[in-house]
Design a protein around this motif. Sequence first.
Motif, short mmCIF file in Angstrom:
data_model
loop_
_atom_site.label_atom_id
_atom_site.label_comp_id
_atom_site.label_asym_id
_atom_site.label_seq_id
_atom_site.Cartn_x
_atom_site.Cartn_y
_atom_site.Cartn_z
N ASP A 102 0.85 -1.19 0.00
CA ASP A 102 0.00 0.00 0.00
C ASP A 102 0.88 1.24 0.00
O ASP A 102 2.10 1.16 0.19
N THR B 177 -6.96 -5.20 -6.52
CA THR B 177 -6.55 -3.93 -5.94
C THR B 177 -7.74 -3.35 -5.21
O THR B 177 -8.86 -3.34 -5.74
N ASP C 233 -5.63 1.77 -2.35
CA ASP C 233 -4.19 1.83 -2.61
C ASP C 233 -3.51 0.50 -2.34
O ASP C 233 -2.28 0.41 -2.44
N ALA C 234 -4.28 -0.54 -1.99
CA ALA C 234 -3.71 -1.86 -1.71
C ALA C 234 -3.60 -2.66 -3.00
O ALA C 234 -4.53 -2.68 -3.82
N TYR C 235 -2.46 -3.33 -3.16
CA TYR C 235 -2.16 -4.12 -4.35
C TYR C 235 -1.76 -5.51 -3.90
O TYR C 235 -0.85 -5.66 -3.07
N ILE D 60 6.04 3.09 -0.72
CA ILE D 60 5.11 2.00 -0.46
C ILE D 60 5.67 1.08 0.61
O ILE D 60 6.89 1.02 0.83
N SER E 232 -1.14 -9.70 4.90
CA SER E 232 -1.69 -8.35 5.08
C SER E 232 -1.11 -7.69 6.32
O SER E 232 -0.79 -6.49 6.32
N SER F 299 1.04 -4.16 6.81
CA SER F 299 0.60 -3.06 7.66
C SER F 299 1.61 -2.74 8.77
O SER F 299 1.67 -1.60 9.25
#
Length: 400
Positions: A261, A302, A305-307, A349, A381, A385
């Motif tokens: 992100d 996506t 903004d998360a890929y 990122i 994930s 983060s």
Amino acid sequence: GSATVSILNGSYLKPNTPKNTGRQKAASLDKTRQADGDSAEDMNPQPVTLTSDQLCTTFPYHLIFDRKLRLRQFGRTMARLSPVPLYTGLLVTSVFHVLFPRISFTVENILQFTNSIYILGVGPSPSGKQNGGAAESGLSLKGQMIWFAESEMMLFIGSPRLQSLTEMKRMNIYMSDIPLYDVTREMVLLYQQRNAEIDITKKLDETTAELKRTSRELALEKQLTDRLLYQMLPAKVADQLKLGMKVEAEKFDQVTVLFSDIVEFTSIAAACSPLDVVNMLNNLYHKFDVQTNEHGVYKVETIGDAYMVVSGVPEVTTTHAQNVADFALTMTRLARSVLTPDSGKPIKIRVGVHTGPVVAGVVGVKMPRYCLFGDTVNTASRMESHGVPARIHVSLSCFK
């Protein structure tokens, strides 16, 4: 001997007088017939006569004219179709002209070509000459010239030159105007049938060409649709769906999942217009998408903004961790080439990577998506983060 017949106002010439030898043979034959019981009337039959009206009806397209080209008799249909009223004594060349053979309309010229087929044009000569000069576009007659020397009369007997029902309609000619014995009827119908077959063939060719064009367009649209489908789903899964097969969920023991992100994306979105944000994301994700094929990873989705990408799904590979690691290094490098709209600084990122088992399958009917489920997804994930900006956070299982 043979009898020479001249047709004019219902009169006939008498048979030619035979020679003495012929008389002797005829007398001998008469005695034989009398001995057989034949009557004198049977032995000397009278010639069959036709009245002028009967002749005009039987041969509706005939003409009789004398050496001076004065009209003496004509068929009924000829009189109806002639653009000039016909009457006895009319000069034939004032209404008719010879189209073939190329000769002047005189009895002397006709006698030199008595064995030829004659084509007469009806109406004034288009070039002002008796031989017609040019092709006749109106009614024309095709037939034979017969000269009767005893009465010095020329008989033309023929039929209209017709090719189609369209011509008949234009010339105001009906099928009943053509005698039953005349092959013109069959010719017109045959020509009409041929035209109908040509029209059908032409329509079939046009339909075939249209189908080929439509087929090419469909093939192009199919390519575009397949390309879009392969961008939404893995090729293996997309091929199964195209074949109408049900895609069962699968479990994969070892895959590597990546999340990324944009750092401070919320602040960037608040400081820029929505259009600038969309353009920024589109520019960044386009660079990422190009590299997915290069590194053998599959883009899952996506969200904002998360890929998210994965390797080892649905095609199993032993280099899934290396593929994702190489892709993560490329991502961080490409992100520095994209500037934020508000400050103009390079984008930073965070990247998180984890390796483990997942369950993958197609979810949804209206807009099917290929989704991953399991703790591996959640762990990847969390790695993202809790990562550091411009760095790649790798789990221990992925590192090993």
